[in-house]
Scaffold this motif. Structure first.
Motif, short mmCIF file in Angstrom:
data_model
loop_
_atom_site.label_atom_id
_atom_site.label_comp_id
_atom_site.label_asym_id
_atom_site.label_seq_id
_atom_site.Cartn_x
_atom_site.Cartn_y
_atom_site.Cartn_z
N SER A 1 0.81 -1.21 0.00
CA SER A 1 0.00 0.00 0.00
C SER A 1 0.84 1.26 0.00
O SER A 1 1.89 1.33 0.62
CB SER A 1 -0.92 0.02 1.21
OG SER A 1 -0.19 0.28 2.38
N GLY A 2 0.35 2.21 -0.72
CA GLY A 2 1.00 3.49 -0.71
C GLY A 2 1.64 3.85 -2.02
O GLY A 2 2.27 4.90 -2.09
N ASN A 3 1.53 3.01 -3.02
CA ASN A 3 2.09 3.40 -4.29
C ASN A 3 1.08 4.18 -5.12
O ASN A 3 -0.12 4.04 -4.97
CB ASN A 3 2.55 2.16 -5.06
CG ASN A 3 3.70 1.48 -4.38
OD1 ASN A 3 3.52 0.53 -3.65
ND2 ASN A 3 4.90 2.00 -4.59
N THR A 4 1.60 5.01 -6.02
CA THR A 4 0.77 5.85 -6.85
C THR A 4 -0.16 5.02 -7.73
O THR A 4 0.25 3.99 -8.27
CB THR A 4 1.66 6.75 -7.73
OG1 THR A 4 2.48 7.54 -6.88
CG2 THR A 4 0.83 7.65 -8.61
N LEU A 5 -1.40 5.50 -7.85
CA LEU A 5 -2.39 4.86 -8.71
C LEU A 5 -2.34 5.52 -10.08
O LEU A 5 -2.33 6.75 -10.19
CB LEU A 5 -3.77 5.06 -8.10
CG LEU A 5 -4.94 4.29 -8.68
CD1 LEU A 5 -4.79 2.80 -8.46
CD2 LEU A 5 -6.24 4.79 -8.04
N TYR A 6 -2.30 4.69 -11.13
CA TYR A 6 -2.26 5.19 -12.50
C TYR A 6 -3.53 4.78 -13.22
O TYR A 6 -3.92 3.62 -13.17
CB TYR A 6 -1.05 4.63 -13.24
CG TYR A 6 0.26 5.10 -12.69
CD1 TYR A 6 0.95 4.35 -11.75
CD2 TYR A 6 0.81 6.31 -13.11
CE1 TYR A 6 2.14 4.79 -11.23
CE2 TYR A 6 2.02 6.75 -12.59
CZ TYR A 6 2.68 5.99 -11.65
OH TYR A 6 3.86 6.42 -11.14
N PHE A 7 -4.12 5.75 -13.92
CA PHE A 7 -5.40 5.53 -14.59
C PHE A 7 -5.25 5.38 -16.09
O PHE A 7 -4.37 5.99 -16.71
CB PHE A 7 -6.34 6.71 -14.33
CG PHE A 7 -6.99 6.66 -12.98
CD1 PHE A 7 -6.43 7.33 -11.91
CD2 PHE A 7 -8.17 5.96 -12.79
CE1 PHE A 7 -7.02 7.29 -10.65
CE2 PHE A 7 -8.77 5.91 -11.54
CZ PHE A 7 -8.19 6.58 -10.48
N GLY A 8 -6.17 4.60 -16.67
CA GLY A 8 -6.36 4.63 -18.10
C GLY A 8 -7.15 5.86 -18.50
O GLY A 8 -7.53 6.68 -17.65
N GLU A 9 -7.43 5.98 -19.80
CA GLU A 9 -8.07 7.18 -20.32
C GLU A 9 -9.59 7.15 -20.17
O GLU A 9 -10.25 8.15 -20.45
CB GLU A 9 -7.72 7.35 -21.80
CG GLU A 9 -6.26 7.70 -22.04
CD GLU A 9 -5.90 9.03 -21.42
OE1 GLU A 9 -5.02 9.08 -20.54
OE2 GLU A 9 -6.51 10.05 -21.80
N GLY A 10 -10.14 6.04 -19.74
CA GLY A 10 -11.58 5.97 -19.52
C GLY A 10 -12.32 5.36 -20.70
O GLY A 10 -11.90 5.48 -21.86
N SER A 11 -13.44 4.71 -20.39
CA SER A 11 -14.33 4.13 -21.40
C SER A 11 -15.74 4.64 -21.10
O SER A 11 -16.28 4.37 -20.03
CB SER A 11 -14.31 2.60 -21.34
OG SER A 11 -13.05 2.09 -21.66
N ARG A 12 -16.28 5.37 -22.07
CA ARG A 12 -17.63 5.90 -21.86
C ARG A 12 -18.64 4.93 -22.41
O ARG A 12 -18.60 4.60 -23.61
CB ARG A 12 -17.77 7.27 -22.54
CG ARG A 12 -19.12 7.94 -22.23
CD ARG A 12 -19.13 9.39 -22.66
NE ARG A 12 -18.19 10.22 -21.93
CZ ARG A 12 -18.38 10.70 -20.72
NH1 ARG A 12 -19.50 10.43 -20.07
NH2 ARG A 12 -17.46 11.46 -20.16
N LEU A 13 -19.53 4.46 -21.56
CA LEU A 13 -20.56 3.49 -21.95
C LEU A 13 -21.93 4.13 -21.83
O LEU A 13 -22.27 4.72 -20.80
CB LEU A 13 -20.50 2.25 -21.05
CG LEU A 13 -21.61 1.21 -21.26
CD1 LEU A 13 -21.49 0.56 -22.64
CD2 LEU A 13 -21.57 0.15 -20.17
N ILE A 14 -22.71 3.99 -22.88
CA ILE A 14 -24.10 4.44 -22.88
C ILE A 14 -24.97 3.23 -23.13
O ILE A 14 -24.78 2.51 -24.12
CB ILE A 14 -24.33 5.52 -23.95
CG1 ILE A 14 -23.48 6.75 -23.65
CG2 ILE A 14 -25.81 5.88 -24.02
CD1 ILE A 14 -23.51 7.80 -24.73
N VAL A 15 -25.93 3.02 -22.24
CA VAL A 15 -26.90 1.93 -22.40
C VAL A 15 -28.26 2.56 -22.68
O VAL A 15 -28.79 3.29 -21.84
CB VAL A 15 -26.97 1.05 -21.15
CG1 VAL A 15 -27.91 -0.13 -21.39
CG2 VAL A 15 -25.58 0.55 -20.76
N VAL A 16 -28.79 2.27 -23.86
CA VAL A 16 -30.05 2.90 -24.27
C VAL A 16 -31.22 1.91 -24.14
O VAL A 16 -31.02 0.72 -24.04
CB VAL A 16 -29.96 3.45 -25.71
CG1 VAL A 16 -28.89 4.52 -25.77
CG2 VAL A 16 -29.69 2.33 -26.70
#
Lengths: 109, 113
Positions: free
Chosen positions: B98-113
């Protein structure tokens, strides 16, 4: 209830002014991280903190584990500082970060 | 800088549809996470994993499955998508201890119609 409460939820600053964001924790936080989400949606890590303070340019952050809060100070705000700031806390050893609901910062000319 | 890649970046599906979001990290991080981001809620943890074959439940797991097939790859599965799952999904990774930096992806936008 919320493990991490972040305030304010929104903030508008004039360019060149200073401000502070705050997070309060209801968990026994051992480390804190601050992130900036830019208008395109990308999340960037700003600080990783154990109890104490860190400074990077115009940004300074502090984490007090005994009083269960963290602050992020922005000095001489610039237009490019606009975005949403998130704090996240980790409670010792579990490798899970809990996020606040964010502060949307708008810096105006 | 750690690299976390998500796909697809955007997805539209119908209610009841089947969706898989993919995440790959190339930094040999032990921990991988799936979060969803919704206005007013910040980022909420769905599932996470500390290694291949491992799966841990987060705070909002209902309606989601996940699978960590390798050290690098973590998938989020929506088998019967509902409009309430319309959201911005982020994958993240970090080294263990615990305690290491968290790295994110660019995100995935999902739309459910």
């Amino acid at each position: 209830g919320d493990k991490v409460k972040q305030s304010p939820s929104a903030l508008s600053l004039q360019e060149g002014t200073n401000s502070a964001l705050r997070c309060n924790f209801s968990i026994a936080a051992t480390t804190v991280q601050w992130f900036l989400q830019n208008p395109r949606g990308s999340l960037m890590n700003l600080f990783y903190l154990v109890p104490g303070t860190k400074e990077n340019g115009r940004l300074k952050s502090a984490f007090d584990s005994k009083e269960s809060y963290s602050t992020l100070h922005i000095r001489d705000a610039q237009l490019e500082d606009s975005g949403t700031y998130f704090c996240a806390a980790e409670a010792g050893g579990y490798n899970v970060l809990y996020f606040g609901s964010g502060t949307k910062l708008t810096v105006e000319p | 800088e750690a690299a976390v890649t998500q796909s697809p970046r955007n997805k539209v599906t119908v209610t009841g549809g089947n969706v898989t979001l993919s995440c790959r990290q190339t930094n040999s991080h032990n921990y991988m996470y799936w979060y969803r981001q919704d206005t007013g809620h910040g980022l909420r943890l769905i599932h996470y994993s500390y290694g291949a074959g491992n799966l841990q439940i987060g705070d909002v797991p209902d309606g989601y499955k996940a699978t960590r097939t390798t050290q690098e790859d973590f998938f989020l599965l929506l088998e019967l998508a509902s409009p309430s799952q319309t959201s911005l999904y982020f994958c993240a990774s970090k080294q263990g201890n615990s305690g290491n930096t968290l790295y994110f992806g660019e995100g995935s936008r999902l739309i459910v119609v």
